[in-house]
Design an enzyme around this catalytic site. Structure first.
Site, PDB file in Angstrom:
ATOM      1  CG  HIS A  46      -0.087   0.116   2.519  1.00 12.41           C
ATOM      2  ND1 HIS A  46       0.433  -0.998   3.163  1.00 12.41           N
ATOM      3  CD2 HIS A  46       0.315   1.179   3.236  1.00 12.41           C
ATOM      4  CE1 HIS A  46       1.106  -0.595   4.229  1.00 12.41           C
ATOM      5  NE2 HIS A  46       1.062   0.724   4.303  1.00 12.41           N
ATOM      6  CG  HIS A 128       7.345   4.860   0.295  1.00 19.80           C
ATOM      7  ND1 HIS A 128       7.086   5.999   1.021  1.00 19.80           N
ATOM      8  CD2 HIS A 128       7.443   3.855   1.186  1.00 19.80           C
ATOM      9  CE1 HIS A 128       7.029   5.684   2.300  1.00 19.80           C
ATOM     10  NE2 HIS A 128       7.245   4.385   2.439  1.00 19.80           N
TER      11      HIS A 128
HETATM   12  P1  ATP Z   1       5.439  -3.396  11.080  1.00 25.24           P
HETATM   13  O1  ATP Z   1       5.391  -2.211  12.007  1.00 25.24           O
HETATM   14  O2  ATP Z   1       4.946  -4.661  11.681  1.00 25.24           O
HETATM   15  O3  ATP Z   1       6.748  -3.542  10.399  1.00 25.24           O
HETATM   16  P2  ATP Z   1       3.866  -1.736   9.368  1.00 25.24           P
HETATM   17  O4  ATP Z   1       4.871  -0.672   9.636  1.00 25.24           O
HETATM   18  O5  ATP Z   1       3.417  -1.956   7.966  1.00 25.24           O
HETATM   19  O6  ATP Z   1       4.374  -3.119   9.907  1.00 25.24           O
HETATM   20  P3  ATP Z   1       2.216  -0.186  11.072  1.00 25.24           P
HETATM   21  O7  ATP Z   1       3.378   0.162  11.967  1.00 25.24           O
HETATM   22  O8  ATP Z   1       0.892  -0.416  11.703  1.00 25.24           O
HETATM   23  O9  ATP Z   1       2.550  -1.464  10.224  1.00 25.24           O
HETATM   24  O10 ATP Z   1       2.107   0.975  10.022  1.00 25.24           O
HETATM   25  C1  ATP Z   1       1.037   1.065   9.107  1.00 25.24           C
HETATM   26  C2  ATP Z   1       1.434   2.007   8.001  1.00 25.24           C
HETATM   27  O11 ATP Z   1       1.670   3.307   8.543  1.00 25.24           O
HETATM   28  C3  ATP Z   1       2.737   1.613   7.307  1.00 25.24           C
HETATM   29  O12 ATP Z   1       2.665   2.014   5.954  1.00 25.24           O
HETATM   30  C4  ATP Z   1       3.779   2.421   8.024  1.00 25.24           C
HETATM   31  O13 ATP Z   1       4.886   2.704   7.211  1.00 25.24           O
HETATM   32  C5  ATP Z   1       3.020   3.693   8.360  1.00 25.24           C
HETATM   33  N1  ATP Z   1       3.486   4.290   9.611  1.00 25.24           N
HETATM   34  C6  ATP Z   1       3.709   3.645  10.779  1.00 25.24           C
HETATM   35  N2  ATP Z   1       4.109   4.480  11.749  1.00 25.24           N
HETATM   36  C7  ATP Z   1       4.152   5.718  11.193  1.00 25.24           C
HETATM   37  C8  ATP Z   1       4.478   7.014  11.663  1.00 25.24           C
HETATM   38  N3  ATP Z   1       4.851   7.225  12.904  1.00 25.24           N
HETATM   39  N4  ATP Z   1       4.401   8.036  10.791  1.00 25.24           N
HETATM   40  C9  ATP Z   1       4.024   7.844   9.530  1.00 25.24           C
HETATM   41  N5  ATP Z   1       3.676   6.646   9.010  1.00 25.24           N
HETATM   42  C10 ATP Z   1       3.750   5.586   9.816  1.00 25.24           C
END
Ligand code: ATP
Ligand code: MG
Length: 178
Positions: A46, A128
């Site tokens: 996504h 991205h």
């Molecule tokens: P994991 O943390 O298990 O590696 P993930 O990062 O895909 O998986 P989440 O941390 O729930 O899962 O994040 C969901 C989405 O939001 C992802 O696209 C992630 O890059 C983005 N994201 C997470 N934390 C932040 C943040 N603090 N600021 C901006 N985007 C974020």
């Protein structure tokens, strides 16, 4: 646990159709060429537009209303480059040139969420799709044969963090017009 607090970890995103997700996952496999990495499963690929974090039901409701109030155009993306953010070994795919409607959508969403008590991400928006994390070794070739993506909706997603990676649930979608 979300069940205990009533909170959910939410984000707004662009969600590619399954065929495009599969094509992107295949490009990731080729780019990594056998090197070690934690690949993102195809169905999870996504573009994050706005990350809300852990929010309560009232904030979710406010965010959904904010999303529903936007009237923004659809657009087409050509996903035509790969990159590697070396520090985290994050392999990504994205458009080398995005139509203005894409950063506009991210910015408008961010703005519309502020009255819900959600802070806007101060970092510039970089469109991205994360293909893999902890990728070892050399950056891949940058250019790739473009994959075309007609973007005509955005979605609200719940994320449940788990030991094997995050599990996502698509909660709701809003159309982009025209
Ligand atoms: P994991 O943390 O298990 O590696 P993930 O990062 O895909 O998986 P989440 O941390 O729930 O899962 O994040 C969901 C989405 O939001 C992802 O696209 C992630 O890059 C983005 N994201 C997470 N934390 C932040 C943040 N603090 N600021 C901006 N985007 C974020
Ligand atoms: Mg994360």
């Amino acid at each position: 646990m979300p069940e205990d607090t009533g909170k959910q970890r939410l984000f707004f995103a662009l969600w590619p159709p399954p065929g495009l997700q599969r094509a992107l996952a295949e490009r990731a496999r080729e780019a990594l060429d056998g090197r070690r990495a934690r690949r993102v499963p195809a169905e999870n690929l996504h573009v994050t537009l706005a990350f809300l974090g852990e929010v309560d039901a009232r904030t979710r409701e406010c965010a959904e209303e904010a999303a529903g109030s936007l009237e923004l155009p659809s657009f087409t993306l050509a996903i035509d480059r790969l990159g590697l953010w070396a520090r985290r070994g994050l392999l990504w795919a994205g458009p080398s040139r995005a139509p203005e409607a894409l950063p506009a959508l991210a910015a408008e969403l961010g703005r519309s969420l502020e009255p819900c008590g959600l802070e806007r991400d101060r970092r510039p928006f970089r469109a991205h799709l994360t293909l893999a994390r902890k990728a070892a070794g050399q950056p891949p070739r940058q250019a790739m044969d473009p994959l075309e993506w007609r973007v005509d909706r955005f979605v609200l997603v719940a994320s449940q963090l788990g030991p094997g990676g995050s599990a996502y649930t698509l909660l709701r979608e809003w159309p982009l017009h025209g």
